[in-house]
Motif scaffolding. Structure first.
Motif, PDB file in Angstrom:
ATOM      1  N   PHE A 115       7.201  -0.353  -8.843  1.00 15.76           N
ATOM      2  CA  PHE A 115       6.177  -1.338  -9.201  1.00 15.76           C
ATOM      3  C   PHE A 115       6.647  -2.758  -8.895  1.00 15.76           C
ATOM      4  CE2 PHE A 115       5.423   2.273 -12.200  1.00 15.76           C
ATOM      5  CZ  PHE A 115       4.337   2.784 -11.511  1.00 15.76           C
ATOM      6  N   THR A 116       7.933  -3.005  -9.014  1.00 13.03           N
ATOM      7  CA  THR A 116       8.492  -4.292  -8.626  1.00 13.03           C
ATOM      8  C   THR A 116       8.351  -4.492  -7.124  1.00 13.03           C
ATOM      9  OG1 THR A 116      10.080  -4.157 -10.440  1.00 13.03           O
ATOM     10  CG2 THR A 116      10.581  -5.719  -8.669  1.00 13.03           C
ATOM     11  N   GLY A 117       8.598  -3.428  -6.365  1.00 10.87           N
ATOM     12  CA  GLY A 117       8.428  -3.489  -4.916  1.00 10.87           C
ATOM     13  C   GLY A 117       6.990  -3.755  -4.518  1.00 10.87           C
ATOM     14  N   ILE A 118       6.055  -3.148  -5.236  1.00  8.51           N
ATOM     15  CA  ILE A 118       4.634  -3.388  -4.962  1.00  8.51           C
ATOM     16  C   ILE A 118       4.305  -4.864  -5.202  1.00  8.51           C
ATOM     17  CG2 ILE A 118       2.265  -2.886  -5.705  1.00  8.51           C
ATOM     18  CD1 ILE A 118       3.344  -0.042  -6.493  1.00  8.51           C
ATOM     19  N   GLY A 119       4.705  -5.360  -6.356  1.00  4.88           N
ATOM     20  CA  GLY A 119       4.446  -6.773  -6.679  1.00  4.88           C
ATOM     21  C   GLY A 119       5.105  -7.705  -5.688  1.00  4.88           C
ATOM     22  N   GLY A 120       6.348  -7.410  -5.320  1.00  4.89           N
ATOM     23  CA  GLY A 120       7.049  -8.236  -4.341  1.00  4.89           C
ATOM     24  C   GLY A 120       6.367  -8.215  -2.985  1.00  4.89           C
ATOM     25  N   SER A 121       5.905  -7.046  -2.577  1.00  3.83           N
ATOM     26  CA  SER A 121       5.208  -6.928  -1.296  1.00  3.83           C
ATOM     27  C   SER A 121       3.931  -7.756  -1.288  1.00  3.83           C
ATOM     28  CB  SER A 121       4.856  -5.465  -1.012  1.00  3.83           C
ATOM     29  OG  SER A 121       6.010  -4.691  -0.839  1.00  3.83           O
ATOM     30  N   LEU A 122       3.165  -7.647  -2.344  1.00  4.82           N
ATOM     31  CA  LEU A 122       1.909  -8.397  -2.415  1.00  4.82           C
ATOM     32  C   LEU A 122       2.154  -9.897  -2.529  1.00  4.82           C
ATOM     33  CD1 LEU A 122      -0.182  -5.967  -4.647  1.00  4.82           C
ATOM     34  CD2 LEU A 122      -0.124  -6.140  -2.145  1.00  4.82           C
ATOM     35  N   LEU A 123       3.199 -10.275  -3.239  1.00  4.51           N
ATOM     36  CA  LEU A 123       3.561 -11.690  -3.318  1.00  4.51           C
ATOM     37  C   LEU A 123       3.979 -12.210  -1.944  1.00  4.51           C
ATOM     38  CD1 LEU A 123       3.942 -14.134  -5.178  1.00  4.51           C
ATOM     39  CD2 LEU A 123       6.271 -13.334  -5.592  1.00  4.51           C
ATOM     40  N   LEU A 124       4.780 -11.436  -1.233  1.00  5.48           N
ATOM     41  CA  LEU A 124       5.209 -11.824   0.106  1.00  5.48           C
ATOM     42  C   LEU A 124       4.013 -11.960   1.039  1.00  5.48           C
ATOM     43  CD1 LEU A 124       7.701 -12.408   1.858  1.00  5.48           C
ATOM     44  CD2 LEU A 124       7.734  -9.969   2.447  1.00  5.48           C
ATOM     45  N   ALA A 125       3.043 -11.066   0.907  1.00  5.72           N
ATOM     46  CA  ALA A 125       1.843 -11.126   1.741  1.00  5.72           C
ATOM     47  C   ALA A 125       1.039 -12.404   1.499  1.00  5.72           C
ATOM     48  CB  ALA A 125       0.956  -9.899   1.500  1.00  5.72           C
ATOM     49  N   VAL A 144       0.842  -1.207   0.000  1.00  2.00           N
ATOM     50  CA  VAL A 144       0.000   0.000   0.000  1.00  2.00           C
ATOM     51  C   VAL A 144       0.870   1.246   0.000  1.00  2.00           C
ATOM     52  CG1 VAL A 144      -1.662   1.331   1.374  1.00  2.00           C
ATOM     53  CG2 VAL A 144      -1.974  -1.140   1.090  1.00  2.00           C
ATOM     54  N   LEU A 145       1.875   1.285   0.884  1.00  2.12           N
ATOM     55  CA  LEU A 145       2.771   2.445   0.952  1.00  2.12           C
ATOM     56  C   LEU A 145       3.492   2.668  -0.370  1.00  2.12           C
ATOM     57  CD1 LEU A 145       3.999   4.664   2.762  1.00  2.12           C
ATOM     58  CD2 LEU A 145       5.776   3.005   3.379  1.00  2.12           C
ATOM     59  N   LEU A 146       4.010   1.604  -0.947  1.00  2.00           N
ATOM     60  CA  LEU A 146       4.703   1.735  -2.230  1.00  2.00           C
ATOM     61  C   LEU A 146       3.746   2.146  -3.350  1.00  2.00           C
ATOM     62  CD1 LEU A 146       7.135  -1.295  -1.941  1.00  2.00           C
ATOM     63  CD2 LEU A 146       7.779   1.127  -2.043  1.00  2.00           C
ATOM     64  N   SER A 147       2.497   1.705  -3.276  1.00  2.00           N
ATOM     65  CA  SER A 147       1.496   2.131  -4.271  1.00  2.00           C
ATOM     66  C   SER A 147       1.259   3.633  -4.171  1.00  2.00           C
ATOM     67  CB  SER A 147       0.179   1.387  -4.076  1.00  2.00           C
ATOM     68  OG  SER A 147       0.344   0.014  -4.336  1.00  2.00           O
ATOM     69  N   ILE A 148       1.167   4.132  -2.952  1.00  4.70           N
ATOM     70  CA  ILE A 148       1.005   5.580  -2.757  1.00  4.70           C
ATOM     71  C   ILE A 148       2.210   6.315  -3.315  1.00  4.70           C
ATOM     72  CG2 ILE A 148       0.863   7.400  -1.001  1.00  4.70           C
ATOM     73  CD1 ILE A 148      -0.744   5.313   0.710  1.00  4.70           C
ATOM     74  N   PHE A 149       3.418   5.832  -3.005  1.00 11.30           N
ATOM     75  CA  PHE A 149       4.628   6.447  -3.553  1.00 11.30           C
ATOM     76  C   PHE A 149       4.607   6.406  -5.082  1.00 11.30           C
ATOM     77  CE2 PHE A 149       7.480   5.227   0.315  1.00 11.30           C
ATOM     78  CZ  PHE A 149       6.913   6.248   1.063  1.00 11.30           C
ATOM     79  N   GLY A 150       4.254   5.257  -5.633  1.00 10.82           N
ATOM     80  CA  GLY A 150       4.254   5.086  -7.090  1.00 10.82           C
ATOM     81  C   GLY A 150       3.289   6.025  -7.785  1.00 10.82           C
ATOM     82  N   VAL A 151       2.101   6.180  -7.229  1.00  9.53           N
ATOM     83  CA  VAL A 151       1.116   7.096  -7.816  1.00  9.53           C
ATOM     84  C   VAL A 151       1.616   8.528  -7.716  1.00  9.53           C
ATOM     85  CG1 VAL A 151      -1.208   8.049  -7.520  1.00  9.53           C
ATOM     86  CG2 VAL A 151      -0.869   5.575  -7.493  1.00  9.53           C
ATOM     87  N   ALA A 152       2.122   8.916  -6.542  1.00 10.52           N
ATOM     88  CA  ALA A 152       2.624  10.289  -6.367  1.00 10.52           C
ATOM     89  C   ALA A 152       3.784  10.575  -7.310  1.00 10.52           C
ATOM     90  CB  ALA A 152       3.044  10.510  -4.913  1.00 10.52           C
TER      91      ALA A 152
END
Length: 161
Positions: free
Chosen positions: A127-137, A103-111
């Motif tokens: 975007f890689t960090g977002i995908g990695g975070s969601l995969l880890l979750a 979520v935090l990285l998504s906010i950063f990415g949009v901004a």
């Protein structure tokens, strides 16, 4: 269509560990940069070098907010990165920390995209960090983590009864 399940393999354990460490240390490294721990601005691989330069960048990304809100936003973002970074590194509440990281990285990415264009978040692999975070979750277990320790301790206590 068949799927491959890696939930019980050593590969999955080590890849989730590497992903946890990469995300967590990445957050902590960004915080270290804004406090000058990687060196002063202008030195190689230093983006900010101090908190005031980080706040200038925060204002650039959030140009639509009143200037008086920028210090609070910078402090909240920094606190979130410290907390999520530490939780990911030690592996405590890992699923929640990973989801909130996404979520935090998504906010950063949009901004970043709205303020600087699509190339900025691509350059920083947001975007890689977002995908990695969601995969880890979505992982079922976390090797070498407080979470794993607590699960094993709980199972050991149940077995003793």
């Amino acid at each position: 269509m068949s799927t491959i399940t890696l939930k019980d393999s050593k590969f999955a354990n080590y890849s989730s560990l590497l992903l946890r460490m990469g995300l967590g240390v990445g957050f902590l490294s960004a915080v270290a940069d804004r406090f000058g721990l990687w060196g002063a601005f202008g030195q190689p691989n230093v983006d900010w070098g101090n908190f005031s330069r980080f706040l200038e960048y925060t204002h650039t990304l959030n140009w639509y907010l009143p200037a008086g809100m920028i210090p609070l936003l910078g402090i909240v973002a920094t606190g979130a990165e410290i907390l999520l970074g530490l939780l990911l590194v030690i592996g405590w509440r890992t699923r929640t920390a990973a989801l909130l990281s996404g979520v935090l990285l998504s906010i950063f990415g949009v901004a970043m995209t709205l303020s600087l264009g699509i190339k900025a978040p691509l350059n920083y692999a947001v975007f890689t960090g977002i995908g990695g975070s969601l995969l880890l979750a979505s992982c079922e277990g976390f090797a070498f983590s407080v979470d794993e320790f607590l699960v094993r301790r709980s199972a050991h206590r149940l077995a003793e009864r």
